[in-house]
Design a protein around this motif. Structure first.
Motif, PDB file in Angstrom:
ATOM      1  N   ASP A  71     -39.552   8.477 100.020  1.00  0.00           N
ATOM      2  CA  ASP A  71     -40.108   9.832  99.972  1.00  0.00           C
ATOM      3  C   ASP A  71     -41.465   9.703  99.298  1.00  0.00           C
ATOM      4  N   ASN A  72     -42.518   9.705 100.092  1.00  0.00           N
ATOM      5  CA  ASN A  72     -43.853   9.497  99.521  1.00  0.00           C
ATOM      6  C   ASN A  72     -44.272  10.666  98.624  1.00  0.00           C
ATOM      7  N   GLY A  73     -43.817  11.855  98.946  1.00  0.00           N
ATOM      8  CA  GLY A  73     -44.180  12.996  98.113  1.00  0.00           C
ATOM      9  C   GLY A  73     -43.591  12.899  96.719  1.00  0.00           C
ATOM     10  N   GLN A  74     -42.368  12.415  96.627  1.00  0.00           N
ATOM     11  CA  GLN A  74     -41.699  12.250  95.339  1.00  0.00           C
ATOM     12  C   GLN A  74     -41.920  10.875  94.746  1.00  0.00           C
ATOM     13  N   LYS A  75     -42.527   9.964  95.503  1.00  0.00           N
ATOM     14  CA  LYS A  75     -42.763   8.587  95.065  1.00  0.00           C
ATOM     15  C   LYS A  75     -41.454   7.892  94.697  1.00  0.00           C
ATOM     16  N   VAL A  76     -40.490   8.026  95.555  1.00  0.00           N
ATOM     17  CA  VAL A  76     -39.176   7.435  95.316  1.00  0.00           C
ATOM     18  C   VAL A  76     -38.744   6.632  96.547  1.00  0.00           C
ATOM     19  N   THR A  77     -38.142   5.495  96.296  1.00  0.00           N
ATOM     20  CA  THR A  77     -37.536   4.667  97.332  1.00  0.00           C
ATOM     21  C   THR A  77     -36.038   4.631  97.088  1.00  0.00           C
ATOM     22  N   TYR A  78     -35.280   4.726  98.159  1.00  0.00           N
ATOM     23  CA  TYR A  78     -33.827   4.746  98.041  1.00  0.00           C
ATOM     24  C   TYR A  78     -33.213   3.538  98.748  1.00  0.00           C
ATOM     25  N   LEU A  79     -32.053   3.154  98.252  1.00  0.00           N
ATOM     26  CA  LEU A  79     -31.227   2.177  98.948  1.00  0.00           C
ATOM     27  C   LEU A  79     -29.815   2.738  98.977  1.00  0.00           C
ATOM     28  N   GLN A  80     -29.420   3.234 100.143  1.00  0.00           N
ATOM     29  CA  GLN A  80     -28.059   3.714 100.327  1.00  0.00           C
ATOM     30  C   GLN A  80     -27.181   2.542 100.689  1.00  0.00           C
ATOM     31  N   MET A  81     -26.146   2.327  99.899  1.00  0.00           N
ATOM     32  CA  MET A  81     -25.262   1.179 100.098  1.00  0.00           C
ATOM     33  C   MET A  81     -23.856   1.686 100.399  1.00  0.00           C
TER      34      MET A  81
END
Length: 122
Positions: A71-81
């Protein structure tokens, strides 16, 4: 700076979502990756997402179970496992790279988070 969180203890077959919060103005032009390091083993590639066209790459061991997103707006990267296995137990690190295509090699990542522990019990 990068800060990873969301790890924990989960039973085999369960799910976790890791997050990596970034600070700075250039997040949208940084490719993001996740790596993991099990006890006594080297740090290895898990997944990456390119800043340029959002292309994703996965290690064979996690294909079909893990999903990386950003999410570039929130500056967050996720890893759904999902469908976690005991062999997924490791410290998970998020990392940032200026490369838009060569996102697998660990050496291409300049920025690193502190890691978050994931433990999967059988």
């Amino acid at each position: 700076q990068l800060q990873a969180y969301g790890g924990g203890l989960v039973q085999a077959g369960g799910s976790l979502r890791l997050s990596c919060a970034a600070s700075g103005r250039t997040f949208s032009t940084i490719s993001m990756g996740w790596f993991r390091q099990a006890p006594g083993k080297e740090r290895v590639f898990v997944a990456a997402i390119s800043w340029h066209d959002l292309t994703t790459n996965y290690a064979d061991a996690v294909k079909g179970r893990f999903a990386i997103s950003r999410d570039n707006g929130q500056k967050v990267t996720y890893l759904q496992m999902n469908n976690l296995k005991p062999e997924d137990t490791a410290i998970y690190y998020c990392a940032g790279s200026h490369s838009s295509t060569d996102v697998l090699p660990l050496t291409n990542y300049r920025y690193w988070g502190q890691g978050t522990q994931v433990t999967v019990s059988s």
